[in-house]
Design a protein around this motif. Structure first.
Motif, PDB file in Angstrom:
ATOM      1  N   ASN A  25       0.832  -1.201   0.000  1.00  0.00           N
ATOM      2  CA  ASN A  25       0.000   0.000   0.000  1.00  0.00           C
ATOM      3  C   ASN A  25       0.872   1.258   0.000  1.00  0.00           C
ATOM      4  N   GLY A  26       0.232   2.410  -0.051  1.00  0.00           N
ATOM      5  CA  GLY A  26       0.958   3.667  -0.174  1.00  0.00           C
ATOM      6  C   GLY A  26       1.871   3.959   0.997  1.00  0.00           C
ATOM      7  N   ASN A  27       1.448   3.581   2.214  1.00  0.00           N
ATOM      8  CA  ASN A  27       2.275   3.834   3.387  1.00  0.00           C
ATOM      9  C   ASN A  27       3.584   3.062   3.327  1.00  0.00           C
ATOM     10  N   VAL A  28       3.482   1.797   2.926  1.00  0.00           N
ATOM     11  CA  VAL A  28       4.690   0.968   2.818  1.00  0.00           C
ATOM     12  C   VAL A  28       5.589   1.502   1.707  1.00  0.00           C
ATOM     13  N   ALA A  29       4.989   1.853   0.570  1.00  0.00           N
ATOM     14  CA  ALA A  29       5.779   2.365  -0.550  1.00  0.00           C
ATOM     15  C   ALA A  29       6.528   3.628  -0.163  1.00  0.00           C
ATOM     16  N   GLY A  30       5.854   4.531   0.584  1.00  0.00           N
ATOM     17  CA  GLY A  30       6.498   5.761   1.006  1.00  0.00           C
ATOM     18  C   GLY A  30       7.617   5.505   1.996  1.00  0.00           C
ATOM     19  N   ASN A  31       7.359   4.589   2.946  1.00  0.00           N
ATOM     20  CA  ASN A  31       8.376   4.258   3.940  1.00  0.00           C
ATOM     21  C   ASN A  31       9.603   3.625   3.284  1.00  0.00           C
ATOM     22  N   TYR A  32       9.350   2.775   2.287  1.00  0.00           N
ATOM     23  CA  TYR A  32      10.463   2.128   1.581  1.00  0.00           C
ATOM     24  C   TYR A  32      11.298   3.155   0.831  1.00  0.00           C
ATOM     25  N   ASP A  33      10.640   4.109   0.177  1.00  0.00           N
ATOM     26  CA  ASP A  33      11.380   5.151  -0.559  1.00  0.00           C
ATOM     27  C   ASP A  33      12.278   5.955   0.378  1.00  0.00           C
ATOM     28  N   ASP A  34      11.747   6.287   1.569  1.00  0.00           N
ATOM     29  CA  ASP A  34      12.540   7.033   2.541  1.00  0.00           C
ATOM     30  C   ASP A  34      13.713   6.196   3.050  1.00  0.00           C
ATOM     31  N   LEU A  35      13.419   4.939   3.345  1.00  0.00           N
ATOM     32  CA  LEU A  35      14.443   4.043   3.876  1.00  0.00           C
ATOM     33  C   LEU A  35      15.559   3.805   2.870  1.00  0.00           C
ATOM     34  N   PHE A  36      15.187   3.727   1.608  1.00  0.00           N
ATOM     35  CA  PHE A  36      16.157   3.395   0.562  1.00  0.00           C
ATOM     36  C   PHE A  36      17.187   4.507   0.370  1.00  0.00           C
ATOM     37  N   GLN A  37      16.875   5.696   0.836  1.00  0.00           N
ATOM     38  CA  GLN A  37      17.837   6.794   0.731  1.00  0.00           C
ATOM     39  C   GLN A  37      19.107   6.477   1.514  1.00  0.00           C
ATOM     40  N   ASN A  38      18.958   5.713   2.618  1.00  0.00           N
ATOM     41  CA  ASN A  38      20.101   5.421   3.486  1.00  0.00           C
ATOM     42  C   ASN A  38      20.411   3.930   3.621  1.00  0.00           C
ATOM     43  N   ARG A  39      19.446   3.070   3.290  1.00  0.00           N
ATOM     44  CA  ARG A  39      19.641   1.626   3.470  1.00  0.00           C
ATOM     45  C   ARG A  39      19.385   0.909   2.151  1.00  0.00           C
ATOM     46  N   THR A  40      20.394   0.848   1.275  1.00  0.00           N
ATOM     47  CA  THR A  40      20.226   0.186  -0.032  1.00  0.00           C
ATOM     48  C   THR A  40      20.316  -1.333   0.069  1.00  0.00           C
ATOM     49  N   ASN A  41      20.540  -1.839   1.267  1.00  0.00           N
ATOM     50  CA  ASN A  41      20.618  -3.294   1.442  1.00  0.00           C
ATOM     51  C   ASN A  41      19.242  -3.939   1.571  1.00  0.00           C
ATOM     52  N   ILE A  42      18.177  -3.146   1.580  1.00  0.00           N
ATOM     53  CA  ILE A  42      16.810  -3.678   1.688  1.00  0.00           C
ATOM     54  C   ILE A  42      16.058  -3.375   0.398  1.00  0.00           C
ATOM     55  N   ASN A  43      15.468  -4.431  -0.158  1.00  0.00           N
ATOM     56  CA  ASN A  43      14.762  -4.295  -1.429  1.00  0.00           C
ATOM     57  C   ASN A  43      13.318  -4.751  -1.317  1.00  0.00           C
ATOM     58  N   LEU A  44      12.463  -4.037  -2.007  1.00  0.00           N
ATOM     59  CA  LEU A  44      11.053  -4.391  -2.099  1.00  0.00           C
ATOM     60  C   LEU A  44      10.798  -4.924  -3.511  1.00  0.00           C
ATOM     61  N   VAL A  45      10.343  -6.153  -3.598  1.00  0.00           N
ATOM     62  CA  VAL A  45      10.158  -6.822  -4.898  1.00  0.00           C
ATOM     63  C   VAL A  45       8.686  -7.185  -5.065  1.00  0.00           C
ATOM     64  N   THR A  46       8.113  -6.809  -6.216  1.00  0.00           N
ATOM     65  CA  THR A  46       6.707  -7.130  -6.500  1.00  0.00           C
ATOM     66  C   THR A  46       6.616  -8.238  -7.554  1.00  0.00           C
ATOM     67  N   GLY A  47       5.377  -8.598  -7.897  1.00  0.00           N
ATOM     68  CA  GLY A  47       5.144  -9.709  -8.824  1.00  0.00           C
ATOM     69  C   GLY A  47       5.758  -9.513 -10.193  1.00  0.00           C
ATOM     70  N   GLU A  48       5.830  -8.271 -10.676  1.00  0.00           N
ATOM     71  CA  GLU A  48       6.383  -8.025 -12.008  1.00  0.00           C
ATOM     72  C   GLU A  48       7.842  -8.454 -12.096  1.00  0.00           C
ATOM     73  N   ARG A  49       8.628  -8.129 -11.062  1.00  0.00           N
ATOM     74  CA  ARG A  49      10.036  -8.512 -11.063  1.00  0.00           C
ATOM     75  C   ARG A  49      10.189 -10.026 -10.945  1.00  0.00           C
ATOM     76  N   ILE A  50       9.372 -10.650 -10.104  1.00  0.00           N
ATOM     77  CA  ILE A  50       9.400 -12.105  -9.974  1.00  0.00           C
ATOM     78  C   ILE A  50       9.079 -12.758 -11.315  1.00  0.00           C
ATOM     79  N   LEU A  51       8.068 -12.228 -12.013  1.00  0.00           N
ATOM     80  CA  LEU A  51       7.688 -12.775 -13.313  1.00  0.00           C
ATOM     81  C   LEU A  51       8.824 -12.640 -14.316  1.00  0.00           C
ATOM     82  N   SER A  52       9.495 -11.500 -14.313  1.00  0.00           N
ATOM     83  CA  SER A  52      10.579 -11.265 -15.257  1.00  0.00           C
ATOM     84  C   SER A  52      11.695 -12.292 -15.088  1.00  0.00           C
TER      85      SER A  52
END
Length: 483
Positions: free
Chosen positions: A107-134
């Protein structure tokens, strides 16, 4: 992409297995499913990745959380995952990589939190179905959506509403959903699935808005069988110029072809031929349309198109009925089909002889030739164009004869029915640039049909004949002289 399972827990297990397969494919080692940490926390998938360095190999741990939910993931699940990463880092005293796999997204809250977190913690990745399918598409060799559309279009006129990729038990497959919410399933290469797929269908109908599984393979086999039934009746009618048959005779012909047909099937086939206007029926016999009928040769053209498409009975080719009705009346129909193709009487006679010899030539001539009809439909017609069309038509006839003569299927037909032994082709090949002809050569190709001795298995074989070899009639003369 949809992950199937017989229960919700099974869906999660399936996604974990797919994740493990992907990690192994990407070069991760020590891949473990359902690891329980020292604090009792459960890790869906853990793995290690090795980084080569000057001081040796550095290993980094990866923790994966796999969520195969139908709905988007909220903050509660996301924060639990982050807690596992931080706890593992505290225990190991080093950076730990994290991968949160949310098949249906977040949801939007998780997406926003991930974007903020990724600024400083590139060791954590959020993967959705599209990437899994690819990635899964590469691993399993998944064919394209365009190919599936093309394959489906060959077997059914149904409109495709949606295409979905599914996964279950280390197999990916295409789910094709039609406009009426029926569906069918093809494997990763676009082939029909084999074996019992009852469990798969049960899972699909619980997961997707689909109703009834359409077994296209069985449907096509049924359609092909219905076509063969109609062909057997027509073959029975025109063999030896009978024009009348019964169901007992048609069953005998089917048996000779190693096909098993019951009388009710053949009655249904005969009924469909009657609807077309090709035959008439009574309780005991089937009769071909009368030659006195005003549309007789239109019907003959339709019948020849039908019996020459797909499975062919060689015994029909060259028979009395077959040859007798490849005549000027039928050729007039062919000329109409080709938009009034002009022919002299001598050219008609030659064309008719070619049409009798080559089943492919006859089939193609009974269908509009785009090279001929297109410019007529555009209103382009003159004497020069008529000559071009006529030459094109004869090239098509001779090329079709060559194709048939080269085909092993027609070898016995040409040797036994037509008493042909050889086809000789002479060609002048000229290579030109924008100034002149730079290469020219006359080429002779002789294709023969030979009869194998009984000790070699008998039958016939196609062979290339040497340019200097005697002509077939000279071989016959030599054999006669020696005797």
């Amino acid at each position: 992409m949809i992950i199937l399972g017989q229960t919700n827990d099974d869906k999660g297990t399936q996604l974990e297995r797919l994740t493990s397969r992907i990690l192994t494919h990407l070069g991760y080692t020590n891949v473990i499913n359902n690891l329980v940490g020292s604090g009792g926390e459960e890790i869906d998938v853990s793995a290690q990745y090795q980084f080569p360095g000057m001081g040796g190999v550095t290993r980094r741990k990866l923790l994966c959380e796999c969520k195969a939910y139908k709905t988007t993931i909220g903050m509660s699940e996301w924060l639990k995952f982050l807690g596992k990463i931080y706890l593992e880092e505290a225990k190991l005293g080093e950076e730990v990589f994290g991968c949160f796999i949310a098949l249906s997204g977040v949801n939007g809250n998780v997406a926003g939190n991930y974007d903020d977190l990724f600024q400083n913690r590139t060791n954590i990745n959020l993967v959705t179905g599209e990437r899994i399918l690819s990635i899964a598409s590469d691993i399993y060799g998944l064919c394209s959506m365009e190919k599936i559309t093309e394959v489906i279009g060959k077997f059914t006129p149904k409109i495709i509403k949606h295409l979905e990729v599914g996964y279950y038990n280390n197999q990916v497959f295409w789910v094709t959903i039609f406009g009426d919410d029926t569906y069918t399933v093809l494997d990763e290469s676009g082939n029909f699935l084999s074996g019992d797929i009852t469990i798969l269908c049960d899972m699909l109908q619980k997961t997707l808005p689909v109703k009834i599984f359409i077994d296209l393979k069985t449907e096509i086999e049924a359609q092909e069988r219905a076509i063969l039934g109609k062909k057997i009746i027509l073959w029975s009618l025109i063999l030896d110029d009978n024009r009348e048959t019964n169901f007992e005779k048609t069953i005998d012909i089917a048996t000779k072809l190693e096909e098993s047909f019951e009388e009710p099937e053949l009655k249904e086939a005969a009924h469909e031929l009657n609807i077309k206007g090709w035959v008439s029926l009574n309780d005991s016999s089937i009769k071909l349309i009368s030659e006195d009928h005003e549309s007789f040769y239109t019907t003959i053209a339709e019948i020849y198109r039908f019996i020459l498409t797909g499975k062919i009975l060689l015994d029909v080719l060259g028979g009395d009925f077959y040859d007798k009705h490849i005549n000027e009346e039928l050729f007039s129909h062919i000329q109409e089909t080709q938009k009034g193709l002009p022919m002299s009487q001598e050219e008609k006679t030659k064309a008719i002889e070619l049409l009798r010899l080559s089943p492919t030539a006859l089939l193609r001539s009974l269908q509009p030739d785009p090279m001929i009809i297109t410019h007529h439909e555009q209103g382009i017609r003159n004497e020069q164009m008529d000559i071009h069309d006529k030459n094109h038509f004869f090239r098509m006839l001779f090329n079709s004869l060559k194709r048939d003569f080269n085909s092993g299927f027609f070898t016995s037909y040409f040797h036994e029915t037509r008493d042909l032994r050889e086809l000789e082709i002479k060609q002048a090949i000229v290579v030109k640039n924008d100034k002149e002809a730079i290469l020219q050569e006359n080429i002779i190709e002789r294709i023969g049909i030979g009869e194998l001795a009984d000790e070699l298995g008998g039958g016939y074989i196609r062979l290339l004949v040497l340019d200097e070899a005697p002509q077939p009639w000279e071989w016959n003369k030599s054999d006669h002289d020696e005797s």
